[in-house]
Design a protein around this motif. Structure first.
Motif, mmCIF file in Angstrom:
data_model
loop_
_atom_site.group_PDB
_atom_site.id
_atom_site.type_symbol
_atom_site.label_atom_id
_atom_site.label_comp_id
_atom_site.label_asym_id
_atom_site.label_seq_id
_atom_site.Cartn_x
_atom_site.Cartn_y
_atom_site.Cartn_z
ATOM 1 N N GLU A 218 -0.912 -9.288 -1.799
ATOM 2 C CA GLU A 218 -0.287 -9.637 -0.805
ATOM 3 C C GLU A 218 0.174 -8.191 -0.075
ATOM 4 O O GLU A 218 0.026 -6.961 -1.055
ATOM 5 C CB GLU A 218 1.254 -10.157 -1.164
ATOM 6 N N PRO A 219 0.603 -7.852 1.265
ATOM 7 C CA PRO A 219 0.875 -6.618 1.728
ATOM 8 C C PRO A 219 1.605 -5.466 0.873
ATOM 9 O O PRO A 219 1.120 -4.361 0.788
ATOM 10 C CB PRO A 219 1.490 -6.856 3.241
ATOM 11 N N GLU A 220 2.643 -5.910 0.387
ATOM 12 C CA GLU A 220 3.542 -4.900 -0.499
ATOM 13 C C GLU A 220 2.660 -4.486 -1.729
ATOM 14 O O GLU A 220 2.561 -3.251 -1.968
ATOM 15 C CB GLU A 220 4.712 -5.653 -1.181
ATOM 16 N N VAL A 221 1.788 -5.226 -2.277
ATOM 17 C CA VAL A 221 0.944 -4.733 -3.582
ATOM 18 C C VAL A 221 0.115 -3.754 -2.986
ATOM 19 O O VAL A 221 -0.357 -2.578 -3.427
ATOM 20 C CB VAL A 221 0.479 -5.765 -4.187
ATOM 21 N N VAL A 222 -0.634 -4.122 -1.852
ATOM 22 C CA VAL A 222 -1.879 -3.393 -1.403
ATOM 23 C C VAL A 222 -1.419 -2.213 -1.006
ATOM 24 O O VAL A 222 -1.827 -0.971 -1.334
ATOM 25 C CB VAL A 222 -2.569 -4.170 -0.101
ATOM 26 N N LYS A 271 -1.024 -6.618 7.233
ATOM 27 C CA LYS A 271 0.214 -6.015 7.815
ATOM 28 C C LYS A 271 0.977 -4.962 7.041
ATOM 29 O O LYS A 271 1.589 -5.292 6.090
ATOM 30 C CB LYS A 271 0.925 -7.188 8.530
ATOM 31 N N LEU A 272 1.535 -3.999 7.646
ATOM 32 C CA LEU A 272 2.314 -3.148 7.111
ATOM 33 C C LEU A 272 3.622 -3.661 6.989
ATOM 34 O O LEU A 272 3.949 -4.443 7.834
ATOM 35 C CB LEU A 272 2.450 -1.767 7.782
ATOM 36 N N THR A 273 4.494 -3.781 6.063
ATOM 37 C CA THR A 273 5.957 -4.397 5.775
ATOM 38 C C THR A 273 6.943 -3.358 6.214
ATOM 39 O O THR A 273 6.463 -1.838 6.214
ATOM 40 C CB THR A 273 5.895 -4.804 4.394
ATOM 41 N N GLU A 274 8.106 -3.743 6.523
ATOM 42 C CA GLU A 274 9.147 -2.877 6.952
ATOM 43 C C GLU A 274 9.468 -1.609 5.846
ATOM 44 O O GLU A 274 9.736 -0.583 6.089
ATOM 45 C CB GLU A 274 10.144 -3.746 7.528
ATOM 46 N N ASP A 275 9.600 -2.189 4.567
ATOM 47 C CA ASP A 275 10.017 -1.315 3.388
ATOM 48 C C ASP A 275 8.613 -1.034 2.821
ATOM 49 O O ASP A 275 8.425 -1.549 1.577
ATOM 50 C CB ASP A 275 11.026 -2.250 2.464
ATOM 51 N N CYS A 276 7.945 -0.002 3.397
ATOM 52 C CA CYS A 276 6.563 -0.025 2.738
ATOM 53 C C CYS A 276 6.401 1.914 2.751
ATOM 54 O O CYS A 276 6.911 2.704 3.504
ATOM 55 C CB CYS A 276 5.522 -0.169 3.835
#
Length: 364
Positions: A218-222, A271-276
């Motif tokens: 998932e994006p946060e992990v990647v 996709k990049l997440t907001e809190d990234c």
């Protein structure tokens, strides 16, 4: 059948002799051809397809490069060369080169390169020319050489083999004739000092840090894992920790990290997440991403247990992760992991990561 082939070959040779006799006078007056990055494709499309390259074996000669036009080796090549314009004006005789291939079909290109400490490799930023060499034909080009870090690299490719030469002055000997031999891709060994090892650490730590996630990709992990890997190499490169300045990644650097850490994923779809810790950089910066320095809150330490080659040709990079979170809670803090990697010529790191699995390592 062999007699028929011989007869056909003889007939074709007779026809070719007649053809050359008719146009020989024009060939003798042939003008040198200008080949640049812009015109290479168009010129190739108008010419007949290159003859297939001879079957080379590893260690056989692909290309002979003659450097320094004031040398005896350079002057010994008497055939009229085909000139390749590079747009480079060398400041010394050592900036003039000739090359000859003993086989048809060897692709030769001159790349402008830049050193990327964060990847620990050279990025090809431009291709000044690319030609498919004809057997025994002499080619000539201009290119200056540097004394320390090279600005240009000559690459020869034929099938699965490759060879390269960096345009830099050798402090030990003067190179006037270089034999570029066919070599299969062979990445450097993985050590604790290599940039790629830090990517392995990032994947191993990520597997522990996000162990409560059902979906590893998932994006946060990647993006968190990529930020961690970039930060490890940035701090290692600078020799200090800097949590104030963002770390900029060029397209090439960002793509190298992504496809090495997650070769099965499509970068554009994650996709990049907001809190990234990774954000898209504005086009005016010349960078693809900006990375906020990130070390997973320094929650763990790691210990390297070496590299083991697997039966399927992959490698296991063995790492012990010691979890330092919640010191007031008792749990098994040591976790042995094997980061499964494979040699990957498309990655400037030399490898890509395919999986992370548990591995029984000594603990305590």
């Amino acid at each position: 059948m062999d007699k028929i082939k011989s007869f056909i070959s003889l007939a074709l040779c007779f026809v070719l002799v007649l053809s050359f006799a008719a146009c020989g006078s024009k060939d003798n007056e042939e003008k040198t051809t200008t080949t640049t990055t812009t015109t290479t494709t168009a010129t190739t499309e108008q010419q007949a397809p290159a003859k297939p390259a001879n079957k080379l074996s590893e260690g056989e000669l692909m290309l002979t490069l003659y450097a320094d036009r004031s040398s005896a080796d350079y002057k010994s090549v008497k055939s009229k060369p085909k000139r390749i314009e590079t747009g480079i004006n060398p400041e010394a005789d050592a900036g003039y080169f000739k090359f000859v291939s003993p086989v048809d079909g060897v692709k030769v290109r001159l790349e402008a390169i830049e050193w990327s400490p964060i990847v620990d490799g050279f990025e090809a930023v431009d291709t000044l020319f690319e030609v498919t060499a004809e057997k025994d034909k002499v080619y000539e080009f201009e290119c200056y050489v540097t004394e320390t870090i090279p600005d240009f690299r000559l690459v020869a490719e034929c099938g699965e083999f490759t060879a390269d030469y960096y345009m830099v002055i050798d402090g030990y000997e003067v190179v006037t004739k270089l034999l570029m031999l066919a070599q299969r891709f062979s990445p450097d060994k993985i050590t604790q000092d290599s940039a790629f090892y830090q990517l392995c650490v990032a994947r191993a730590v990520s597997d522990v840090f996000y162990n409560d996630r059902l979906i590893k990709h998932e994006p946060e992990v990647v993006w968190g894992t990529i930020a961690y890997a970039v930060t490890l190499n940035e701090f290692k490169m600078n020799g200090k920790e800097d949590y104030v300045n963002m770390i900029g990644l060029s397209d090439w650097e960002a793509d190298a990290y992504f496809r090495t850490l997650y070769p099965s994923l499509n970068e554009s779809k994650v996709k990049l997440t907001e809190d990234c810790h990774v954000v898209g950089a504005h086009f005016s910066t010349g960078e693809k991403y900006l990375v906020e320095p990130h070390l997973f809150d320094k929650f763990c330490s790691e210990e390297f247990y070496g590299v083991e080659k697997n039966k399927d040709g992959t490698y296991s990079v063995k790492i012990l992760i010691r979890d330092q979170r919640a010191p007031e809670v008792e749990f098994d803090r040591d976790r042995g992991l094997a980061v499964i990697v494979k040699a990957d010529a498309s990655s400037p790191f030399g490898y890509s990561i395919t999986d992370v699995v548990d591995y029984d390592l000594p603990k305590g």
